[in-house]
Scaffold this active site. Sequence first.
Site: not given
Ligand code: GLN
Length: 615
Positions: A77, A80, A201, A253, A271
């Site tokens: 993420s 993003k 993605y 988040y 993550v």
């Molecule tokens: N690729 C992960 C997902 O879509 C990214 C989520 C994250 O890093 N919080 O679940």
Amino acid sequence: MNPVSPLVAAWASSKPPLLRFLDRCHADYLAENGGDVAHYIPELSKAEPSHFGIGLATLDGHVYEVGDTRVPFTIQSMSKPFVFALALDSLGASRVESVIGVEPSGDPFNSIRLNTDNHPFNPMVNAGAIACSGLIHEAKGNGAFEHIRRELSRFAGRDLDVDEAVYASESATGDRNRAIAYLLRTNSVITDNVSAVLDVYFRQCAILVTARDAAIMAATLANRGINPVTGEQVTTPYAIARTLSVMTSSGMYDYAGEWIYRVGIPAKSGVGGGILASLPARLGLGSYSPRLDKHGNSVRGIKVCERLSAHYDLHMLNRSDDARTSIIADYTIGKNPSRRSRRPHEQEILAAHHQDVRVIELVGTLSFSNVDYISRKLAKRPRPQFVIFDLRRVTAITRAGARMITEQFRELADFRVTVILSGIKRSSEGWKIMREWTEGLHNIRDFYLLDAAIEWAEDQVVYRHGGSIDFHETTELSEQPLLAGLAAEELKELAALGATRTYRRGEKIVGAGEAATSLFFLQSGVVHVTLPDGVRLATLTAGMAFGEMALLEPTRSADVLADASATAVAIAIADFEGFRNRHPRAGERIMRNLAQILSERLIVANTKVNLLTAT
Ligand code: GLN
């Protein structure tokens, strides 16, 4: 052989405080074993839980690294914000904003909930990020992923790869994201083929970075889009400000509110175990430690950010600034005239009207607050005819500062005040910016040298008050301060030793570094003395000596150039020495005169230095 002293040895391995601080964080939190690596993407569960790296990039392009800062992990993420910035730049804000909101959701990153417009809450949660990838896919088709990979590489300052295993693993198991993507498609947020968009993605999430990369990427965000290591302008400042905004409100988040309350630095986690934190105008931090808390944020990474913010008081809302430091000197020409030697009637006019020329020497950044403060200082004293702003020590001007200073210039124009800018080279970036901001204003002039600016303003004052700048001529050595007190016959004998020379405008009469073999008495015209670095020491007119330091120093320390065509009597030092031997009394008198001239110069130089510290 001398033994190396312990202090000398220690100095060689000494560390800056910031690096020591990061070392301590690393050592202290290495023992922190809370949280767990992500399992929902099977390949991520293979991460080595003990890995721990901290990178911190400064805006002058230095990167501090502690621990496993070169271990690659998937960006997840943390991609993003960069893809959002890319979408803003490549599709335009209105298109992006028409399908993605900017409100925090308060939900976990993988929430399947949309807002009341049936749009993703923001680009930092999965729904919004998938929508961003969809927009890039709309614009770039099959080239979308490569476009994103290249953009992220520019943020990192190196070519980034993809972890194919993690990509395949998420692609095979990512049904929740698939559900989100279909929801977006039925709400027309995504218009392209869902699996093509998801492919972009998943791949973007599997891009490999290190803690060092994350630090540089964060620093690029903190630096209005200029990568501080490569110097490349990666994104527009517009996209950067919007990206940092959503990182602030939603980057962590359902922990975002708590985060900004406690840490106060825009950040984004992934993550894969990474966190990047971007403090505008200060630094970028990247950390890697794959054990996550229940929100999906790296446990150790959060601790590092919290401690960094607390230890150095970096909360972005806990700032202050003293605008008063921007003026280091503020005076009229009464206190600090130009180095041009003036005739008595010019001196009289200038003394009577010294208030007409105000000089304000500025330093540092011209920001909103600084320029406001300067404008109030300016208004406090009587209205001058000329204001010289010396910008030689100004290092930056913010947009707000530039706008306000132009407004100030316009105001001065209404009062018929001429603005003179000094200290900016015409070839510089600063000059271009000033040109842009002062376009259409007719009361602006510029001189690179402050002394030249003051001299020009003085000339205007003399003209305005009916004086003329009188470039008189003198063949009389008796007018020379260096020769004051000599008898008529002595002067006559000296004159006979000299040879009259004429110089064209711009001609170099003596050059720094040359042997000092003669001294000169100026009879007509104007010459100036400058140091090799361009600093002007004096402007001289008829009746003054130059090159007289040859009496003390065998080598010239400055250049002398003719400003206008000039005539001077040159006397060889050897001849002068002979004269001094024949006339010891006159010789001593000359040396005393020289001492007096030098001491007067010293007083002037001290006054100039004091001006800089007095305000
Ligand atoms: N690729 C992960 C997902 O879509 C990214 C989520 C994250 O890093 N919080 O679940």
